[in-house]
Design an enzyme around this catalytic site. Structure first.
Site, short mmCIF file in Angstrom:
data_model
loop_
_atom_site.label_atom_id
_atom_site.label_comp_id
_atom_site.label_asym_id
_atom_site.label_seq_id
_atom_site.Cartn_x
_atom_site.Cartn_y
_atom_site.Cartn_z
N CYS A 2 10.63 -23.49 -41.71
CA CYS A 2 10.22 -24.33 -42.97
C CYS A 2 8.83 -23.46 -43.36
O CYS A 2 7.98 -22.93 -42.76
CB CYS A 2 10.56 -25.46 -42.79
SG CYS A 2 11.93 -26.69 -42.09
N ARG A 27 10.80 -18.85 -46.71
CA ARG A 27 11.54 -19.38 -45.86
C ARG A 27 12.09 -21.04 -45.95
O ARG A 27 12.33 -21.38 -44.94
CB ARG A 27 10.27 -20.58 -45.06
CG ARG A 27 9.07 -19.21 -44.78
CD ARG A 27 7.67 -19.89 -44.36
NE ARG A 27 7.90 -20.18 -42.74
CZ ARG A 27 8.02 -19.48 -41.98
NH1 ARG A 27 7.68 -18.21 -41.93
NH2 ARG A 27 8.63 -20.08 -40.12
N TRP A 74 13.93 -25.71 -44.42
CA TRP A 74 15.28 -25.39 -44.99
C TRP A 74 15.70 -26.08 -43.95
O TRP A 74 15.73 -26.12 -42.36
CB TRP A 74 15.13 -23.62 -44.11
CG TRP A 74 16.13 -23.15 -43.79
CD1 TRP A 74 16.63 -22.78 -45.30
CD2 TRP A 74 16.88 -22.92 -42.79
NE1 TRP A 74 17.59 -21.95 -44.68
CE2 TRP A 74 17.99 -21.73 -43.10
CE3 TRP A 74 16.97 -22.96 -41.27
CZ2 TRP A 74 18.62 -21.89 -42.51
CZ3 TRP A 74 17.55 -22.07 -41.36
CH2 TRP A 74 18.21 -21.76 -41.30
N ASN A 98 7.32 -27.50 -38.67
CA ASN A 98 8.77 -26.17 -38.59
C ASN A 98 9.15 -26.19 -37.40
O ASN A 98 8.84 -26.09 -36.71
CB ASN A 98 7.72 -25.40 -39.20
CG ASN A 98 8.34 -23.57 -38.87
OD1 ASN A 98 9.98 -24.21 -38.79
ND2 ASN A 98 8.13 -22.75 -39.19
N GLY A 99 10.51 -26.11 -37.64
CA GLY A 99 10.77 -26.09 -35.65
C GLY A 99 11.59 -26.93 -35.59
O GLY A 99 12.12 -27.77 -36.18
N GLU A 482 30.51 -1.92 -37.30
CA GLU A 482 29.70 -2.42 -38.68
C GLU A 482 28.07 -1.08 -38.06
O GLU A 482 27.39 -1.01 -39.53
CB GLU A 482 28.58 -3.38 -37.45
CG GLU A 482 27.38 -4.08 -37.43
CD GLU A 482 27.10 -4.94 -38.73
OE1 GLU A 482 28.58 -4.72 -39.58
OE2 GLU A 482 25.85 -5.15 -39.55
N LYS A 486 26.44 -0.69 -42.03
CA LYS A 486 24.93 -0.58 -42.62
C LYS A 486 25.21 0.54 -43.49
O LYS A 486 23.50 0.82 -44.06
CB LYS A 486 24.15 -0.85 -41.17
CG LYS A 486 24.48 -2.35 -40.95
CD LYS A 486 23.52 -3.47 -41.57
CE LYS A 486 24.70 -3.72 -42.16
NZ LYS A 486 25.38 -5.34 -42.29
N GLU A 489 26.56 0.76 -46.88
CA GLU A 489 25.97 0.13 -47.66
C GLU A 489 24.28 0.60 -48.03
O GLU A 489 23.67 0.04 -49.31
CB GLU A 489 25.77 -1.15 -48.03
CG GLU A 489 25.16 -2.17 -46.42
CD GLU A 489 25.74 -3.17 -46.28
OE1 GLU A 489 25.78 -3.79 -47.33
OE2 GLU A 489 25.49 -4.01 -45.00
N HIS A 505 44.69 11.13 -32.87
CA HIS A 505 45.22 10.85 -33.61
C HIS A 505 45.23 11.08 -34.94
O HIS A 505 45.80 10.50 -35.99
CB HIS A 505 46.15 9.13 -33.79
CG HIS A 505 45.83 9.21 -31.87
ND1 HIS A 505 47.65 9.59 -31.41
CD2 HIS A 505 45.56 8.34 -31.08
CE1 HIS A 505 46.96 9.43 -30.38
NE2 HIS A 505 46.18 8.07 -29.96
N LYS A 604 24.02 -11.07 -52.07
CA LYS A 604 23.87 -11.45 -51.21
C LYS A 604 24.78 -12.30 -50.68
O LYS A 604 25.48 -12.86 -49.67
CB LYS A 604 22.57 -12.20 -51.30
CG LYS A 604 21.86 -13.23 -50.35
CD LYS A 604 21.80 -12.14 -48.73
CE LYS A 604 21.49 -11.94 -46.99
NZ LYS A 604 21.88 -11.80 -46.04
C1 F6R Z 1 27.18 -7.00 -44.82
C2 F6R Z 1 26.74 -7.62 -45.68
C3 F6R Z 1 28.95 -8.93 -45.75
C4 F6R Z 1 28.33 -10.36 -45.28
C5 F6R Z 1 29.19 -10.29 -46.09
C6 F6R Z 1 30.01 -12.20 -45.84
O1 F6R Z 1 25.67 -6.08 -44.88
O2 F6R Z 1 26.11 -8.28 -45.54
O3 F6R Z 1 29.65 -7.93 -45.92
O4 F6R Z 1 28.62 -10.21 -44.52
O5 F6R Z 1 29.97 -10.83 -47.48
O6 F6R Z 1 29.10 -12.72 -45.99
P1 F6R Z 1 28.69 -14.19 -45.80
O7 F6R Z 1 28.38 -13.82 -44.11
O8 F6R Z 1 27.64 -15.05 -46.27
O9 F6R Z 1 30.10 -14.82 -45.59
#
Ligand code: F6R
Length: 609
Positions: A2, A27, A74, A98-99, A482, A486, A489, A505, A604
């Site tokens: 928060c 936050r 939050w 906050n915490g 993963e 990373k 993207e 293979h 996001k």
């Molecule tokens: C990759 C990334 C996406 C999310 C995916 C699921 O860095 O951020 O692949 O992991 O869109 O999103 P959430 O976890 O919000 O369901």
């Protein structure tokens, strides 16, 4: 996580507090609130949702006063609502926090036993109630605050305002931040530097275990046991934008570096080290008799799906229940074999991903129980689940997921240990060893973050490449996926993750002198096998970048680069091996000049199919 803000001076507090909270809204923004003191009376305004709602309310019902506190929330304990919004009042006292207070249930029932009534579901309210209780016993505000703090377990940064004293604020902290801004005839308290920069650049950072008395003209810092602390103020030279990012150039770098703390926050209040166990009271809603489940499905998208793939290894190892992992976008459209004996674990940072939500509905329609592992409190997925395990990682702003991933893995470890112990398939001794290793992990993550200079150089050397191959085996194969995601993207370089043993293979045809091959190589039983796969890469001119906790001479001979990470137990290696991959993708993105925090074409939270 928060945002908290305090002001004492000659100017009107409410505008300064709202301005500061605006800089802290990253936050959390589930609710916001202010309290000021005028003529010995505290007045409060609180609203659900973003700070704009509070600003509107303040236009209709302004708050006067030149001493006050403000909060942007939050949610952790208690849904986002006006009653749960801070500041929390008890008698003559208001508190912002906050915490997480781990022992709040125990304190709450103790205080209720003394006849006190609570008006929120939050853990925070026990703090104001405790302080007020001590004031009623005749203590002054400082003594009452100290006595209350002595009862708290967990993490907190608090600011306290009391009707008895119009000339001072108290603030105190353990594991969450407080910075005091020093003005001329006025002083400020905040969670983070950006909130102060419109007013001052002279700041004093409070350390863990310290309490400060803040008046208009002075700040007196003491330890919780009352020893006086002398500390020189610091001059902040950051511009306001850098300040919001905690001094980092990008939110992504900040979030990568926040991972040790985020993991601690995921574990907070859940570890039972002595018993070699994990306590997850939030699962009570599921009426969770693990013996009831003959199979577990994990569903998620993207990075969260990779966490699910690692989760399969951990859960199967510690519970011996078979686990299937499905992309949510696939699961929702096939007829999965599910029933009341099935547990579906839905993993999501945002809790709003449309496919994951639909997969949850699909599982429910088959009578399965749903457990959500989620970061965003009270989002749609946790609301549709039978029970929720929150990761408490704090808001993740950069589009590419980093701290959400490692805290999802942390939550899966917690869950697997808990389930293994409940089922009697994990004995106390092994449970204790696993819990011990998990508790030590944040400091090993911190140590791994220290490899950043080496990784920056590697990024510059290979950042021009057209393709990358990532290899891993077993529990670290999902980490290869993963790492590749990373890189794709963040830098728009084509990258593939593959199980090391599968390379021969097909993908081996890709290898030439231009191809960097990033390999995850923990010093486990499969080490010699992976090493021989790497010899096949070396023979074809591929440039091996090895990430390992076992840098042998054989490896040094064939690898172009070796990044070492500390040793931990086999089940925890995925978290440590992830860190260099995040740093590598970040540094290559910087090298190539892409938009790190908002890569092209991405969002996001993916709330469409
Ligand atoms: C990759 C990334 C996406 C999310 C995916 C699921 O860095 O951020 O692949 O992991 O869109 O999103 P959430 O976890 O919000 O369901």
């Amino acid at each position: 996580m928060c945002g908290i803000m305090g002001y004492i001076g000659d100017r009107e507090a409410s505008g300064i507090l709202v301005g500061g909270l605006r800089r802290l809204e990253y936050r959390g923004y589930d609710s916001a609130g202010l309290a000021t003191l005028v003529n010995g009376q505290i007045d409060i305004r609180r609203t659900v949702g973003k700070l704009d709602n509070l600003s509107k309310l303040l236009l209709e019902k302004p708050l006067a006063g030149s001493i006050g506190i403000g909060h942007t929330r939050w949610a952790t304990h208690g849904k986002p609502s006006e009653e749960n919004a801070h500041p929390h009042r008890a008698g003559r006292v208001v508190v912002i926090h906050n915490g997480i207070i781990e022992n709040y249930l125990e304190l709450r029932s103790e205080l209720q036993g003394l006849g006190r009534t609570f008006s929120s579901e939050t853990d925070t309210e026990v703090i104001s109630q405790l302080i007020d209780e001590h004031l009623n016993q005749g203590m002054n505000l400082e003594a009452a605050t100290r006595a209350a703090i002595a009862r708290l377990q967990g993490s907190f940064a608090i600011v306290v305002l009391c009707e008895d004293d119009t000339t001072r604020l108290y603030c105190a902290k353990t594991a969450t931040p407080i910075v005091i801004g020093l003005g001329e005839g006025e002083n400020f308290i905040a969670s983070d530097v950006p909130a102060l920069l419109d007013h001052t650049r002279r700041v004093l950072f409070l350390e863990d275990g310290e309490l400060a008395e803040v008046t208009r003209d002075a700040v007196r810092v003491t330890t919780f046991d009352g020893t006086l602390v002398t500390r020189e103020p610091r001059q902040i030279t950051w511009d306001p934008i850098t300040a919001q990012k905690g001094g980092f150039k990008h939110f992504l770098a900040k979030e990568i570096n926040e991972q040790p703390q985020a993991m601690i926050d995921t574990m907070l209040g859940r570890i039972r080290q002595e018993e070699g166990d994990v306590s997850l009271p939030e699962l009570a809603a599921l009426d969770l008799d693990w013996n009831r489940f003959s199979r577990i499905y994990i569903t998620a998208c993207g990075t969260a799906w990779h966490a699910g793939l690692v989760g399969k290894f951990i859960l199967e190892e510690l519970t011996r229940i078979p686990v299937e992992v499905d992309y949510a976008s696939e699961l929702r459209y096939r007829r999965p074999i599910m029933g009341p004996d099935t547990l579906l674990i839905a993993i999501s940072q945002s809790g709003e991903t449309a496919d994951t939500l639909a997969a949850v509905e699909e599982a429910r329609s088959h009578g399965a129980s749903v457990l959500s592992i989620c970061n965003a409190v009270e989002a749609s997925i946790p609301r549709r689940a039978n029970a929720v395990l929150y990761t408490h990682a704090g808001p993740e702003i950069s589009v590419a997921s980093t701290k959400a991933f490692t805290t999802q893995l942390t939550a899966l470890y917690l869950l697997a240990i808990h389930a293994g112990r409940q089922l009697g398939r994990l004995d106390e001794q092994r449970g204790r060893a696993l819990v011990h290793d998990l508790v030590n992990l944040p400091s090993l993550v911190q140590e791994t973050l220290g490899r950043s200079k080496q990784i920056e150089k590697i990024a510059k050397k290979y950042g021009h490449s057209r393709d990358f191959l990532y290899l891993g085996r077993g529990i670290n194969y999902p980490i290869a996926l993963e790492g590749a995601l990373k890189l794709k993207e963040l830098s728009y370089i084509h990258a593939e993750g593959y199980p090391a043993g599968e390379m021969k293979h097909g993908p081996i045809a890709l290898i030439d002198e231009q191809l960097p091959v990033v390999v995850l190589l923990p010093g486990d039983a499969m080490y010699p096998k992976t090493l021989s796969n790497l010899k096949e890469v070396e023979a074809r001119g591929g440039r091996i970048i090895a990430i390992t906790d076992a840098p042998t001479a054989d490896l040094e001979e064939i690898a172009w680069e070796v990044i070492t990470v500390p040793k931990t137990n086999h089940l925890l290696t995925p978290i440590l091996l992830t860190i260099p991959l995040q740093l590598l993708a970040y540094d290559i993105a910087i090298y190539r000049g892409t938009d790190v925090d908002q890569p092209r074409n991405l969002a996001k939270s993916v709330t469409v199919e």
